[in-house]
Design a protein around this motif. Structure first.
Motif, PDB file in Angstrom:
ATOM      1  N   PRO A 236       0.836  -1.209   0.000  1.00  0.00           N
ATOM      2  CA  PRO A 236       0.000   0.000   0.000  1.00  0.00           C
ATOM      3  C   PRO A 236       0.864   1.249   0.000  1.00  0.00           C
ATOM      4  CG  PRO A 236      -0.073  -1.087   2.137  1.00  0.00           C
ATOM      5  CD  PRO A 236       0.710  -1.983   1.219  1.00  0.00           C
ATOM      6  N   LYS A 237       0.343   2.288  -0.627  1.00  0.00           N
ATOM      7  CA  LYS A 237       1.057   3.560  -0.680  1.00  0.00           C
ATOM      8  C   LYS A 237       0.976   4.246   0.670  1.00  0.00           C
ATOM      9  CE  LYS A 237       0.135   4.141  -5.547  1.00  0.00           C
ATOM     10  NZ  LYS A 237      -0.484   4.950  -6.589  1.00  0.00           N
ATOM     11  N   SER A 238       2.050   4.905   1.030  1.00  0.00           N
ATOM     12  CA  SER A 238       2.087   5.648   2.282  1.00  0.00           C
ATOM     13  C   SER A 238       1.205   6.881   2.156  1.00  0.00           C
ATOM     14  CB  SER A 238       3.515   6.079   2.603  1.00  0.00           C
ATOM     15  OG  SER A 238       3.517   7.003   3.666  1.00  0.00           O
ATOM     16  N   LYS A 239       0.269   7.042   3.070  1.00  0.00           N
ATOM     17  CA  LYS A 239      -0.628   8.197   3.037  1.00  0.00           C
ATOM     18  C   LYS A 239       0.097   9.491   3.382  1.00  0.00           C
ATOM     19  CE  LYS A 239      -4.891   5.729   3.895  1.00  0.00           C
ATOM     20  NZ  LYS A 239      -6.084   5.616   4.705  1.00  0.00           N
ATOM     21  N   ALA A 240       1.290   9.385   3.950  1.00  0.00           N
ATOM     22  CA  ALA A 240       2.027  10.571   4.376  1.00  0.00           C
ATOM     23  C   ALA A 240       2.506  11.410   3.193  1.00  0.00           C
ATOM     24  CB  ALA A 240       3.216  10.168   5.244  1.00  0.00           C
ATOM     25  N   VAL A 241       2.607  10.819   2.011  1.00  0.00           N
ATOM     26  CA  VAL A 241       3.136  11.563   0.877  1.00  0.00           C
ATOM     27  C   VAL A 241       2.039  12.024  -0.078  1.00  0.00           C
ATOM     28  CG1 VAL A 241       5.400  10.472   0.964  1.00  0.00           C
ATOM     29  CG2 VAL A 241       3.604   9.445  -0.415  1.00  0.00           C
ATOM     30  N   TYR A 242       0.792  11.931   0.347  1.00  0.00           N
ATOM     31  CA  TYR A 242      -0.323  12.331  -0.491  1.00  0.00           C
ATOM     32  C   TYR A 242      -1.111  13.462   0.153  1.00  0.00           C
ATOM     33  CZ  TYR A 242       0.770   8.269  -3.224  1.00  0.00           C
ATOM     34  OH  TYR A 242       1.430   7.372  -4.003  1.00  0.00           O
ATOM     35  N   CYS A 243      -1.777  14.195  -0.682  1.00  0.00           N
ATOM     36  CA  CYS A 243      -2.610  15.303  -0.237  1.00  0.00           C
ATOM     37  C   CYS A 243      -3.949  14.772   0.270  1.00  0.00           C
ATOM     38  CB  CYS A 243      -2.816  16.250  -1.418  1.00  0.00           C
ATOM     39  SG  CYS A 243      -3.936  17.622  -1.109  1.00  0.00           S
ATOM     40  N   LYS A 244      -4.410  15.308   1.377  1.00  0.00           N
ATOM     41  CA  LYS A 244      -5.696  14.896   1.949  1.00  0.00           C
ATOM     42  C   LYS A 244      -6.846  15.194   0.984  1.00  0.00           C
ATOM     43  CE  LYS A 244      -8.557  14.147   5.600  1.00  0.00           C
ATOM     44  NZ  LYS A 244      -8.600  14.161   7.015  1.00  0.00           N
ATOM     45  N   ILE A 245      -6.716  16.257   0.211  1.00  0.00           N
ATOM     46  CA  ILE A 245      -7.750  16.599  -0.767  1.00  0.00           C
ATOM     47  C   ILE A 245      -7.854  15.472  -1.802  1.00  0.00           C
ATOM     48  CG2 ILE A 245      -8.480  18.230  -2.567  1.00  0.00           C
ATOM     49  CD1 ILE A 245      -8.568  19.486   0.231  1.00  0.00           C
ATOM     50  N   ASP A 246      -6.710  15.005  -2.284  1.00  0.00           N
ATOM     51  CA  ASP A 246      -6.683  13.919  -3.257  1.00  0.00           C
ATOM     52  C   ASP A 246      -7.280  12.647  -2.665  1.00  0.00           C
ATOM     53  OD1 ASP A 246      -5.927  12.826  -5.827  1.00  0.00           O
ATOM     54  OD2 ASP A 246      -4.304  11.784  -4.795  1.00  0.00           O
ATOM     55  N   GLN A 247      -6.967  12.375  -1.415  1.00  0.00           N
ATOM     56  CA  GLN A 247      -7.520  11.196  -0.738  1.00  0.00           C
ATOM     57  C   GLN A 247      -9.039  11.302  -0.621  1.00  0.00           C
ATOM     58  OE1 GLN A 247      -5.523  11.017   3.015  1.00  0.00           O
ATOM     59  NE2 GLN A 247      -3.632  10.195   2.152  1.00  0.00           N
ATOM     60  N   MET A 248      -9.530  12.475  -0.279  1.00  0.00           N
ATOM     61  CA  MET A 248     -10.971  12.675  -0.142  1.00  0.00           C
ATOM     62  C   MET A 248     -11.665  12.521  -1.494  1.00  0.00           C
ATOM     63  SD  MET A 248     -11.134  15.815   2.574  1.00  0.00           S
ATOM     64  CE  MET A 248     -12.869  16.065   2.317  1.00  0.00           C
ATOM     65  N   LEU A 249     -11.076  13.095  -2.534  1.00  0.00           N
ATOM     66  CA  LEU A 249     -11.677  13.000  -3.860  1.00  0.00           C
ATOM     67  C   LEU A 249     -11.773  11.552  -4.324  1.00  0.00           C
ATOM     68  CD1 LEU A 249     -10.005  16.053  -5.608  1.00  0.00           C
ATOM     69  CD2 LEU A 249     -12.452  15.726  -5.221  1.00  0.00           C
ATOM     70  N   ALA A 250     -10.792  10.742  -3.964  1.00  0.00           N
ATOM     71  CA  ALA A 250     -10.787   9.334  -4.362  1.00  0.00           C
ATOM     72  C   ALA A 250     -11.932   8.562  -3.711  1.00  0.00           C
ATOM     73  CB  ALA A 250      -9.445   8.695  -4.013  1.00  0.00           C
ATOM     74  N   GLU A 251     -12.410   9.042  -2.591  1.00  0.00           N
ATOM     75  CA  GLU A 251     -13.459   8.338  -1.852  1.00  0.00           C
ATOM     76  C   GLU A 251     -14.877   8.825  -2.181  1.00  0.00           C
ATOM     77  OE1 GLU A 251     -12.392   8.738   2.251  1.00  0.00           O
ATOM     78  OE2 GLU A 251     -10.490   7.682   1.976  1.00  0.00           O
ATOM     79  N   LEU A 252     -14.985   9.935  -2.897  1.00  0.00           N
ATOM     80  CA  LEU A 252     -16.297  10.505  -3.206  1.00  0.00           C
ATOM     81  C   LEU A 252     -16.864   9.943  -4.503  1.00  0.00           C
ATOM     82  CD1 LEU A 252     -15.578  14.260  -2.407  1.00  0.00           C
ATOM     83  CD2 LEU A 252     -16.865  12.647  -0.996  1.00  0.00           C
ATOM     84  N   ASP A 253     -18.196   9.936  -4.613  1.00  0.00           N
ATOM     85  CA  ASP A 253     -18.810   9.530  -5.877  1.00  0.00           C
ATOM     86  C   ASP A 253     -18.648  10.678  -6.880  1.00  0.00           C
ATOM     87  OD1 ASP A 253     -20.961  11.439  -5.671  1.00  0.00           O
ATOM     88  OD2 ASP A 253     -22.137  10.018  -4.519  1.00  0.00           O
ATOM     89  N   ASP A 254     -18.924  10.411  -8.143  1.00  0.00           N
ATOM     90  CA  ASP A 254     -18.661  11.387  -9.205  1.00  0.00           C
ATOM     91  C   ASP A 254     -19.376  12.715  -8.983  1.00  0.00           C
ATOM     92  OD1 ASP A 254     -16.972   9.635 -10.485  1.00  0.00           O
ATOM     93  OD2 ASP A 254     -18.489   8.920 -11.896  1.00  0.00           O
ATOM     94  N   ASN A 255     -20.619  12.678  -8.531  1.00  0.00           N
ATOM     95  CA  ASN A 255     -21.374  13.908  -8.302  1.00  0.00           C
ATOM     96  C   ASN A 255     -20.731  14.747  -7.196  1.00  0.00           C
ATOM     97  OD1 ASN A 255     -23.653  15.672  -8.743  1.00  0.00           O
ATOM     98  ND2 ASN A 255     -24.458  14.912  -6.804  1.00  0.00           N
ATOM     99  N   ASP A 256     -20.375  14.097  -6.087  1.00  0.00           N
ATOM    100  CA  ASP A 256     -19.748  14.815  -4.977  1.00  0.00           C
ATOM    101  C   ASP A 256     -18.353  15.316  -5.354  1.00  0.00           C
ATOM    102  OD1 ASP A 256     -21.923  14.632  -3.299  1.00  0.00           O
ATOM    103  OD2 ASP A 256     -21.205  12.828  -2.278  1.00  0.00           O
ATOM    104  N   LYS A 257     -17.630  14.556  -6.174  1.00  0.00           N
ATOM    105  CA  LYS A 257     -16.312  15.012  -6.651  1.00  0.00           C
ATOM    106  C   LYS A 257     -16.457  16.328  -7.400  1.00  0.00           C
ATOM    107  CE  LYS A 257     -13.900  10.740  -7.373  1.00  0.00           C
ATOM    108  NZ  LYS A 257     -13.344   9.767  -8.279  1.00  0.00           N
TER     109      LYS A 257
END
Length: 74
Positions: free
Chosen positions: A8-29
């Motif tokens: 798994p990729k280390s979450k420490a090197v990613y932006c929280k915004i990018d992480q949130m967008l990955a978890e949202l459905d297309d409409n919410d994105k």
């Protein structure tokens, strides 16, 4: 069967915004991206509105993402 197995990729090197967008459905994105791009939303105001909807992200994280100073743009 196990092709492409990677750690798994280390979450420490990613932006929280990018992480949130990955978890949202297309409409919410789309709604979230529109809010990020909308200068009428202050970083603090957007952070508070997201928090009211169960999404926790700091205003400083929003600011860094908007300024392209986060891991998304490295």
């Amino acid at each position: 069967m196990l092709e492409g197995l990677t750690p798994p990729k280390s979450k420490a090197v990613y932006c929280k915004i990018d992480q949130m967008l990955a978890e949202l459905d297309d409409n919410d994105k789309q709604i979230f991206n529109d809010a990020l791009d909308n200068e009428d939303w202050s970083a603090n105001g957007l952070s508070m509105a997201l928090r009211q909807r169960g999404l926790s992200v700091a205003d400083t994280t929003i600011t860094k993402h908007r300024q392209k100073a986060c891991a998304c743009f490295r």
